[in-house]
Design a protein around this motif. Structure first.
Motif, PDB file in Angstrom:
ATOM      1  N   LEU A 230       0.854  -1.176   0.000  1.00  0.00           N
ATOM      2  CA  LEU A 230       0.000   0.000   0.000  1.00  0.00           C
ATOM      3  C   LEU A 230       0.891   1.228   0.000  1.00  0.00           C
ATOM      4  N   CYS A 231       0.653   2.139  -0.970  1.00  0.00           N
ATOM      5  CA  CYS A 231       1.568   3.276  -1.094  1.00  0.00           C
ATOM      6  C   CYS A 231       0.952   4.361  -1.959  1.00  0.00           C
ATOM      7  N   VAL A 232       1.433   5.588  -1.797  1.00  0.00           N
ATOM      8  CA  VAL A 232       1.180   6.659  -2.753  1.00  0.00           C
ATOM      9  C   VAL A 232       1.881   6.310  -4.056  1.00  0.00           C
ATOM     10  N   VAL A 233       1.205   6.576  -5.198  1.00  0.00           N
ATOM     11  CA  VAL A 233       1.811   6.310  -6.501  1.00  0.00           C
ATOM     12  C   VAL A 233       1.586   7.499  -7.430  1.00  0.00           C
ATOM     13  N   LYS A 234       2.478   7.642  -8.424  1.00  0.00           N
ATOM     14  CA  LYS A 234       2.409   8.734  -9.398  1.00  0.00           C
ATOM     15  C   LYS A 234       2.452   8.175 -10.816  1.00  0.00           C
ATOM     16  N   LEU A 235       1.654   8.785 -11.696  1.00  0.00           N
ATOM     17  CA  LEU A 235       1.620   8.400 -13.106  1.00  0.00           C
ATOM     18  C   LEU A 235       1.384   9.658 -13.928  1.00  0.00           C
ATOM     19  N   ASN A 236       2.144   9.850 -15.007  1.00  0.00           N
ATOM     20  CA  ASN A 236       1.954  10.995 -15.879  1.00  0.00           C
ATOM     21  C   ASN A 236       1.261  10.557 -17.172  1.00  0.00           C
ATOM     22  N   TRP A 237       0.440  11.440 -17.756  1.00  0.00           N
ATOM     23  CA  TRP A 237      -0.235  11.073 -19.009  1.00  0.00           C
ATOM     24  C   TRP A 237       0.769  10.721 -20.100  1.00  0.00           C
ATOM     25  N   ARG A 238       1.961  11.302 -20.030  1.00  0.00           N
ATOM     26  CA  ARG A 238       2.982  10.995 -21.036  1.00  0.00           C
ATOM     27  C   ARG A 238       3.407   9.530 -20.974  1.00  0.00           C
ATOM     28  N   ASP A 239       3.258   8.912 -19.785  1.00  0.00           N
ATOM     29  CA  ASP A 239       3.585   7.497 -19.650  1.00  0.00           C
ATOM     30  C   ASP A 239       2.585   6.612 -20.380  1.00  0.00           C
ATOM     31  N   LEU A 240       1.383   7.154 -20.662  1.00  0.00           N
ATOM     32  CA  LEU A 240       0.356   6.391 -21.349  1.00  0.00           C
ATOM     33  C   LEU A 240       0.417   6.557 -22.855  1.00  0.00           C
ATOM     34  N   ALA A 241       1.160   7.567 -23.310  1.00  0.00           N
ATOM     35  CA  ALA A 241       1.142   7.938 -24.725  1.00  0.00           C
ATOM     36  C   ALA A 241       1.786   6.852 -25.584  1.00  0.00           C
ATOM     37  N   HIS A 242       1.087   6.489 -26.632  1.00  0.00           N
ATOM     38  CA  HIS A 242       1.612   5.522 -27.598  1.00  0.00           C
ATOM     39  C   HIS A 242       1.322   6.049 -28.995  1.00  0.00           C
ATOM     40  N   ARG A 243       2.226   5.843 -29.900  1.00  0.00           N
ATOM     41  CA  ARG A 243       2.023   6.215 -31.289  1.00  0.00           C
ATOM     42  C   ARG A 243       1.654   4.977 -32.109  1.00  0.00           C
ATOM     43  N   ARG A 244       0.761   5.175 -33.032  1.00  0.00           N
ATOM     44  CA  ARG A 244       0.325   4.080 -33.884  1.00  0.00           C
ATOM     45  C   ARG A 244       1.432   3.711 -34.873  1.00  0.00           C
ATOM     46  N   SER A 245       1.693   2.440 -34.985  1.00  0.00           N
ATOM     47  CA  SER A 245       2.679   1.959 -35.954  1.00  0.00           C
ATOM     48  C   SER A 245       1.961   1.297 -37.123  1.00  0.00           C
ATOM     49  N   ALA A 246       2.705   0.979 -38.192  1.00  0.00           N
ATOM     50  CA  ALA A 246       2.102   0.394 -39.389  1.00  0.00           C
ATOM     51  C   ALA A 246       1.369  -0.894 -39.045  1.00  0.00           C
ATOM     52  N   GLY A 247       0.124  -0.988 -39.472  1.00  0.00           N
ATOM     53  CA  GLY A 247      -0.659  -2.191 -39.249  1.00  0.00           C
ATOM     54  C   GLY A 247      -1.316  -2.271 -37.889  1.00  0.00           C
ATOM     55  N   GLN A 248      -1.027  -1.329 -37.001  1.00  0.00           N
ATOM     56  CA  GLN A 248      -1.604  -1.361 -35.669  1.00  0.00           C
ATOM     57  C   GLN A 248      -3.018  -0.826 -35.704  1.00  0.00           C
ATOM     58  N   LYS A 249      -3.905  -1.435 -34.940  1.00  0.00           N
ATOM     59  CA  LYS A 249      -5.266  -0.941 -34.856  1.00  0.00           C
ATOM     60  C   LYS A 249      -5.264   0.449 -34.213  1.00  0.00           C
ATOM     61  N   VAL A 250      -6.313   1.210 -34.510  1.00  0.00           N
ATOM     62  CA  VAL A 250      -6.414   2.569 -33.975  1.00  0.00           C
ATOM     63  C   VAL A 250      -6.504   2.515 -32.457  1.00  0.00           C
ATOM     64  N   PRO A 251      -5.687   3.269 -31.742  1.00  0.00           N
ATOM     65  CA  PRO A 251      -5.768   3.280 -30.284  1.00  0.00           C
ATOM     66  C   PRO A 251      -7.064   3.927 -29.826  1.00  0.00           C
ATOM     67  N   PRO A 252      -7.516   3.667 -28.610  1.00  0.00           N
ATOM     68  CA  PRO A 252      -8.779   4.239 -28.140  1.00  0.00           C
ATOM     69  C   PRO A 252      -8.682   5.748 -27.991  1.00  0.00           C
ATOM     70  N   ALA A 253      -9.859   6.406 -28.051  1.00  0.00           N
ATOM     71  CA  ALA A 253      -9.895   7.857 -27.888  1.00  0.00           C
ATOM     72  C   ALA A 253      -9.461   8.254 -26.482  1.00  0.00           C
ATOM     73  N   ALA A 254      -9.746   7.416 -25.503  1.00  0.00           N
ATOM     74  CA  ALA A 254      -9.365   7.701 -24.123  1.00  0.00           C
ATOM     75  C   ALA A 254      -8.907   6.413 -23.457  1.00  0.00           C
ATOM     76  N   HIS A 255      -7.933   6.539 -22.569  1.00  0.00           N
ATOM     77  CA  HIS A 255      -7.445   5.395 -21.804  1.00  0.00           C
ATOM     78  C   HIS A 255      -8.110   5.402 -20.436  1.00  0.00           C
ATOM     79  N   CYS A 256      -8.885   4.368 -20.142  1.00  0.00           N
ATOM     80  CA  CYS A 256      -9.439   4.240 -18.788  1.00  0.00           C
ATOM     81  C   CYS A 256      -8.266   4.031 -17.845  1.00  0.00           C
ATOM     82  N   THR A 257      -8.100   4.939 -16.876  1.00  0.00           N
ATOM     83  CA  THR A 257      -6.871   4.992 -16.097  1.00  0.00           C
ATOM     84  C   THR A 257      -7.066   4.535 -14.662  1.00  0.00           C
TER      85      THR A 257
END
Length: 379
Positions: A230-257
């Protein structure tokens, strides 16, 4: 869990906005239950579903410019409340001053989202640096304080009598949930040890909405070590960012966090869009019939919302269709290149949400509901 009545069917002209068989343009609206995880339908209209001529009564879309709220107070537990339910509370806090007292929320977990600024957070578990775009999850009962290095603004989301967890991978688009290895944990480092002293310190404790004060003849953030899960935790939106690569399905409009029992917190992040120019982008018109929606706009250009800027927030209660503004539909939703740069935090709540009506008039955009009236969008 509801055993939904599902009868797959189609009726009439079910073609998209650029492919109507009779030459008549159509406007697509998705109607869904359980946050679109239950049964859903696509309805194709001849007129914009949000093109109302007038809207009266308390059930209406609302928008707020939280940047116009006054700074303070010194205690974040008493920061300006924006909206609430029996299981959720959202406050907005601005400060540039070092906290000389600790805060502890005994009503539920607190999720801080840093909209602006940077600095240090000290808590029972040690020291964390913070910057814009950080989520900091403070478990219920955690004592904490911040020392801003620059003027800072925080959105504070409380899970009242509840806790935040991670979404089930099976319930999110693509089966991709937040990786716990992305979280940063506090450290008992030199900065944490340096703030320990024998001065008198207060802890302000919120319980059932009321604040009590404990006074110690030393700094209670005096841990020399800890162990457990059990602890305080930190996460930045930049850690969730992914870029689409060739052949990859479209990423979701929002990431349930993060999720609690009656609501979820999702993050819109920059991404490559949904398809080629001329294809309708999400979010299209929709009726999310089981969830109230609150969105805080953190940075970037918000492609579905004309005149919405960073630091603003919108509230769309369930019960009426909503979607892109007329000013955004033509330029950004249909014809524009399809890459977004928006970052926003969205709360979807199964419990009905209420706006705190003590918010100053100057901080609410009273004309927001009129931005859809008599919409004449064209393809």
């Amino acid at each position: 869990m509801t055993n939904w009545i599902r009868l797959p069917n189609s009726e009439g002209n079910c073609t998209g906005p650029s492919k109507a068989e009779d030459g008549q343009k159509t406007y697509q609206r998705e109607v869904g239950r359980a946050g679109f995880k239950g049964p859903s339908a696509q309805i194709y209209h001849r007129h914009p579903p949000a093109g109302w001529a007038a809207f009266e009564g308390p059930l209406r879309p609302r928008a707020f410019d939280l940047a116009k709220l006054a700074p303070g107070p010194a205690c974040p537990l008493q920061a300006r409340r924006v909206l609430y339910s029996d299981s959720l509370e959202v406050r907005y806090w601005k400060t540039e001053d070092k906290m000389h007292a600790l805060s502890r929320n005994a009503d539920g977990d607190t999720l801080l989202f840093v909209h602006h600024g940077d600095g240090a957070l000290f808590c029972d578990y040690g020291h964390l640096s913070y910057r814009d775009g950080d989520y900091i999850l403070l478990p219920r009962g955690t004592a904490w304080r911040v020392e801003p290095s620059s003027y800072s603004e925080f959105m504070m989301i409380e899970a009242t009598a509840d806790a935040f967890g991670l979404p089930d991978p099976g319930s999110v688009p693509g089966g991709t949930a937040v990786d716990p290895m992305l979280f940063t944990l506090p450290q008992i480092d030199d900065a944490f040890r340096a703030q320990q002293d024998d001065a008198f310190w207060e802890i302000h404790i919120k319980r059932r909405g009321q604040v009590s004060t404990l006074t110690y003849p030393y700094n209670p953030l005096d841990a020399v070590g800890w162990e457990g899960d059990l602890c305080v935790v930190k996460l930045n939106w930049r850690d969730l960012a992914h870029r689409r690569s060739a052949g990859q399905k479209v990423p979701p409009a929002a990431h349930c966090t993060f999720v609690a029992n009656t609501f979820s917190v999702s993050t819109f992040i920059p991404k490559v869009g949904e398809g080629e120019s001329g294809i309708l982008r999400v979010p299209f018109y929709h009726s999310n019939e089981d969830l109230d929606e609150f969105i805080f706009y953190h940075r970037g250009e918000f492609f579905s919302r004309g005149d919405i800027k960073a630091g603003m927030a919108t509230f769309h209660p369930s019960g009426f269709p909503h979607g892109p503004h007329p000013s955004s539909y033509q330029e950004k939703m249909i014809k524009a290149p399809v890459e977004t740069d928006e970052v926003a935090v969205m709360i979807d709540s199964r419990a009905f949400l209420s706006i705190d009506e003590t918010i100053p008039d100057g901080a609410e955009w009273k004309g927001y509901v009129k931005t859809w009236e008599k919409a004449q969008e064209t393809l």
